[in-house]
Write an enzyme that holds these catalytic residues in place. Sequence first.
Site, PDB file in Angstrom:
ATOM      1  N   GLN A  67      32.998  -0.908  62.763  1.00 25.13           N
ATOM      2  CA  GLN A  67      32.388  -0.204  61.502  1.00 25.13           C
ATOM      3  C   GLN A  67      32.367   0.929  62.253  1.00 25.13           C
ATOM      4  OE1 GLN A  67      29.454  -3.251  60.778  1.00 25.13           O
ATOM      5  NE2 GLN A  67      29.298  -3.602  63.080  1.00 25.13           N
ATOM      6  N   GLU A 122      20.516  -4.851  66.522  1.00 21.13           N
ATOM      7  CA  GLU A 122      19.441  -3.917  67.265  1.00 21.13           C
ATOM      8  C   GLU A 122      18.184  -4.669  68.162  1.00 21.13           C
ATOM      9  OE1 GLU A 122      16.277  -2.117  63.984  1.00 21.13           O
ATOM     10  OE2 GLU A 122      18.011  -2.487  63.091  1.00 21.13           O
ATOM     11  N   ASP A 142      25.815 -11.868  65.948  1.00 23.56           N
ATOM     12  CA  ASP A 142      26.222 -10.374  65.672  1.00 23.56           C
ATOM     13  C   ASP A 142      27.862 -10.230  65.514  1.00 23.56           C
ATOM     14  OD1 ASP A 142      25.041  -7.632  64.767  1.00 23.56           O
ATOM     15  OD2 ASP A 142      26.342  -7.334  65.363  1.00 23.56           O
ATOM     16  N   ASP A 173      31.346 -13.783  64.073  1.00 22.31           N
ATOM     17  CA  ASP A 173      31.119 -13.665  62.583  1.00 22.31           C
ATOM     18  C   ASP A 173      30.119 -14.849  62.046  1.00 22.31           C
ATOM     19  OD1 ASP A 173      32.592 -14.575  60.328  1.00 22.31           O
ATOM     20  OD2 ASP A 173      32.230 -13.019  60.191  1.00 22.31           O
ATOM     21  N   ALA A 174      29.158 -14.552  61.739  1.00 24.92           N
ATOM     22  CA  ALA A 174      28.362 -15.269  61.343  1.00 24.92           C
ATOM     23  C   ALA A 174      28.579 -16.338  60.318  1.00 24.92           C
ATOM     24  CB  ALA A 174      26.697 -14.381  60.652  1.00 24.92           C
ATOM     25  N   ASP A 191      20.413 -10.045  58.070  1.00 24.26           N
ATOM     26  CA  ASP A 191      20.283  -9.035  58.520  1.00 24.26           C
ATOM     27  C   ASP A 191      21.007  -8.192  58.358  1.00 24.26           C
ATOM     28  OD1 ASP A 191      17.967  -7.206  59.722  1.00 24.26           O
ATOM     29  OD2 ASP A 191      17.865  -7.465  61.476  1.00 24.26           O
TER      30      ASP A 191
END
Length: 343
Positions: A67, A122, A142, A173-174, A191
């Site tokens: 991203q 974050e 994450d 990857d979750a 999240d």
Amino acid sequence: MGEAVEIFYPNGNGFPNICNGTTTDQAHLDDKSHRQLDSWFEETIDEDLKWSFALKSVLYKGASEYQDIALLDTKRFGKVLVIDGKMQSAEVDEFIYHECLIHPALLFHSNPKTMFIMGGGEGSAAREALRHNTIEKVVMCDIDQEVVNFCRRFLTVNRDAFCNKKLNLVINDAKAELENRNEKYDIIVGDLADPVEGGPCYQLYTKSFYEKILKPKLSENGIFVTQAGPAGIFTHKEVFSSIYNTIRQVFKYVLAYTAHVPSFADTWGWVMASDQPFSIGAEEIDKRIAERVDGELLYLNGASFLSSATMNKTVYLSLLNETHVYTEEDARFIPGHGLAHRL
């Protein structure tokens, strides 16, 4: 007077570029009256609507494998995290988003000890979870190491959370991580970045994921909660109502709630779900906050949470009548595009 204007605006690939422009009033060319305008970040909220705010500086701007990423220091909202051109979190009001995301599920559970956070790079979601004295283990998964690295560097408010021994940070990857784990969790949290076309997260909002992968990883009486996108009077049909209806196909008890987040320029939505009813009242919520949570919450209390779960008439009817179910083949997206869409 001559004014140098530096403006962020979308470059056609969905992520802001810096553009320089100059306007000059010939009657005011004296250097003493020369004034440089602020730099601005501009986010496209819809095709005919944009949201912009003044910057102090650009702390980071680049692209990871997954991203586009920016960390901006703004005049109004402090440090802000922007992913794929979309505001994800702002220093001055992120407590609203993260208190609403994390605390309700923990407070409605009778004795939560373990949590799995999908996304949350974050660190703010983990920070809020670790304030609960019942919590023994938080797994934060994450996909993007680069996001985690620069948030650990720049977002000093979360430094203690990243160093907490109860936190298990996983870069993966979750979906794959949850699927491959044998343990179950009292609370699972979504999240995740907003579902944008070509982004890395939209598959984690689908019925098949909730039903086949996520729900089996919840312990008995477990609770799932996810951020669910814009929930304003004009924006709630983008993804909020669909995510709500999709989760309603998988869990017996589903509760939607909302709050206004100033830096998002909109009301935001969350959805909480379980196979056990959400049956405690405002007084019991306040009692559990006092008993379990380290320090004072800035936004959430029992009365405000129950109020946040009461929708206005338009949104209520949309949730009631929504028929769309989120699938990989039939997904909804908020305006914007992720990296994969541009390859």
